[in-house]
Design a protein around this motif. Structure first.
Motif, mmCIF file in Angstrom:
data_model
loop_
_atom_site.group_PDB
_atom_site.id
_atom_site.type_symbol
_atom_site.label_atom_id
_atom_site.label_comp_id
_atom_site.label_asym_id
_atom_site.label_seq_id
_atom_site.Cartn_x
_atom_site.Cartn_y
_atom_site.Cartn_z
ATOM 1 N N PRO A 5 66.294 47.851 59.614
ATOM 2 C CA PRO A 5 66.635 47.644 58.200
ATOM 3 C C PRO A 5 67.154 48.915 57.516
ATOM 4 O O PRO A 5 68.080 48.832 56.700
ATOM 5 C CB PRO A 5 65.315 47.187 57.570
ATOM 6 C CG PRO A 5 64.498 46.672 58.685
ATOM 7 C CD PRO A 5 64.940 47.401 59.913
ATOM 8 N N ASP A 6 66.582 50.081 57.880
ATOM 9 C CA ASP A 6 67.055 51.334 57.269
ATOM 10 C C ASP A 6 68.523 51.582 57.594
ATOM 11 O O ASP A 6 69.292 52.014 56.729
ATOM 12 C CB ASP A 6 66.217 52.520 57.752
ATOM 13 C CG ASP A 6 64.790 52.492 57.227
ATOM 14 O OD1 ASP A 6 64.519 51.792 56.233
ATOM 15 O OD2 ASP A 6 63.944 53.185 57.830
ATOM 16 N N GLU A 10 71.704 51.681 54.914
ATOM 17 C CA GLU A 10 72.650 52.807 54.821
ATOM 18 C C GLU A 10 74.084 52.335 55.029
ATOM 19 O O GLU A 10 74.991 52.771 54.321
ATOM 20 C CB GLU A 10 72.289 53.905 55.822
ATOM 21 C CG GLU A 10 71.072 54.711 55.419
ATOM 22 C CD GLU A 10 71.181 55.326 54.028
ATOM 23 O OE1 GLU A 10 72.235 55.938 53.700
ATOM 24 O OE2 GLU A 10 70.221 55.192 53.243
ATOM 25 N N GLN A 11 74.293 51.453 55.988
ATOM 26 C CA GLN A 11 75.633 50.900 56.209
ATOM 27 C C GLN A 11 76.093 50.133 54.975
ATOM 28 O O GLN A 11 77.262 50.234 54.576
ATOM 29 C CB GLN A 11 75.641 49.973 57.432
ATOM 30 C CG GLN A 11 75.482 50.687 58.750
ATOM 31 C CD GLN A 11 75.302 49.700 59.920
ATOM 32 O OE1 GLN A 11 75.162 48.497 59.726
ATOM 33 N NE2 GLN A 11 75.306 50.238 61.121
ATOM 34 N N LEU A 27 75.164 43.075 54.650
ATOM 35 C CA LEU A 27 74.317 44.142 55.201
ATOM 36 C C LEU A 27 73.013 44.261 54.421
ATOM 37 O O LEU A 27 71.940 44.403 55.013
ATOM 38 C CB LEU A 27 75.078 45.464 55.226
ATOM 39 C CG LEU A 27 76.196 45.540 56.277
ATOM 40 C CD1 LEU A 27 77.131 46.702 55.990
ATOM 41 C CD2 LEU A 27 75.597 45.659 57.675
ATOM 42 N N PHE A 28 73.103 44.189 53.095
ATOM 43 C CA PHE A 28 71.893 44.250 52.276
ATOM 44 C C PHE A 28 71.000 43.036 52.527
ATOM 45 O O PHE A 28 69.779 43.146 52.559
ATOM 46 C CB PHE A 28 72.229 44.360 50.787
ATOM 47 C CG PHE A 28 72.856 45.667 50.379
ATOM 48 C CD1 PHE A 28 72.421 46.877 50.908
ATOM 49 C CD2 PHE A 28 73.900 45.694 49.460
ATOM 50 C CE1 PHE A 28 73.000 48.085 50.525
ATOM 51 C CE2 PHE A 28 74.474 46.893 49.061
ATOM 52 C CZ PHE A 28 74.033 48.089 49.596
ATOM 53 N N GLY A 34 65.049 42.074 57.245
ATOM 54 C CA GLY A 34 64.332 42.955 58.162
ATOM 55 C C GLY A 34 63.104 43.579 57.516
ATOM 56 O O GLY A 34 62.041 43.668 58.140
ATOM 57 N N TYR A 35 63.263 44.004 56.274
ATOM 58 C CA TYR A 35 62.119 44.582 55.564
ATOM 59 C C TYR A 35 61.037 43.530 55.326
ATOM 60 O O TYR A 35 59.848 43.825 55.452
ATOM 61 C CB TYR A 35 62.549 45.206 54.240
ATOM 62 C CG TYR A 35 63.258 46.538 54.377
ATOM 63 C CD1 TYR A 35 62.655 47.604 55.035
ATOM 64 C CD2 TYR A 35 64.525 46.725 53.837
ATOM 65 C CE1 TYR A 35 63.303 48.830 55.152
ATOM 66 C CE2 TYR A 35 65.176 47.950 53.941
ATOM 67 C CZ TYR A 35 64.566 48.994 54.602
ATOM 68 O OH TYR A 35 65.196 50.199 54.722
#
Length: 173
Positions: A5-6, A10-11, A27-28, A34-35
């Motif tokens: 997720p990190d 960032e992407q 992406l978000f 994922g988070y």
């Protein structure tokens, strides 16, 4: 292998900066999922707010509102006043985009109060200016609010949000 997720976050920020809002949204969204799967609701809510901003930039106000709804409560339960204010500010911007101006003003006011509590003067000023712009469109501004709006013209380096506000104000002058 699925990105962490990190990495996705960032992407997402990078493609957002390059104004590729639809890709940033995806992406978000993946980062938020994922988070959530990792049990990190705060970062999931942060990613949903990032999605909300990207949706707004893509001209999708209803999706922006849907993405941000409820995130303020997650931040409130974590006693994260600044991010709670940002979440409500995102909701306000989406409401404004939907033409729900009275609700938007009320949300901007709640956001401004939270930013005041958090000692975030610049963020407070930003949401107050957004509320003032709506009031200006409705013809309900006091002299002090007009002065606040005039501050946009004299600022050397307006923020991203101030430039957006200035853009919209040119239609109502």
């Amino acid at each position: 292998m699925t990105p962490e997720p990190d990495q996705l976050a960032e992407q997402g920020k990078l493609v957002f900066q390059n104004k590729n809002f639809i890709e940033a949204i995806e992406l978000f969204r993946k980062a938020a999922d994922g988070y959530t799967a990792a049990g990190n609701e705060l970062m999931s809510a942060e990613m949903k707010n990032n999605m909300s901003v990207a949706f707004l930039q893509a001209g999708k106000s209803q999706q922006a509102l849907d993405a941000a709804l409820g995130t303020d409560q997650i931040f409130e339960s974590a006693n994260d006043i600044k991010r709670q204010g940002m979440a409500i500010g995102n909701q306000a911007a989406a409401l404004e985009g939907l033409g729900r101006n009275d609700e938007a003003i009320a949300a901007y006011d709640r956001s401004a109060n939270l930013f005041a509590q958090a000692g975030e003067g610049d963020l407070r000023a930003m949401v107050m200016k957004s509320a003032a712009a709506i009031k200006l469109k409705k013809g309900k501004l006091t002299d002090s609010a007009f002065k606040m709006m005039g501050s946009l013209d004299v600022k050397d380096n307006p923020s991203f949000f101030e430039r957006i506000l200035k853009f919209f104000l040119r239609f109502i002058k």
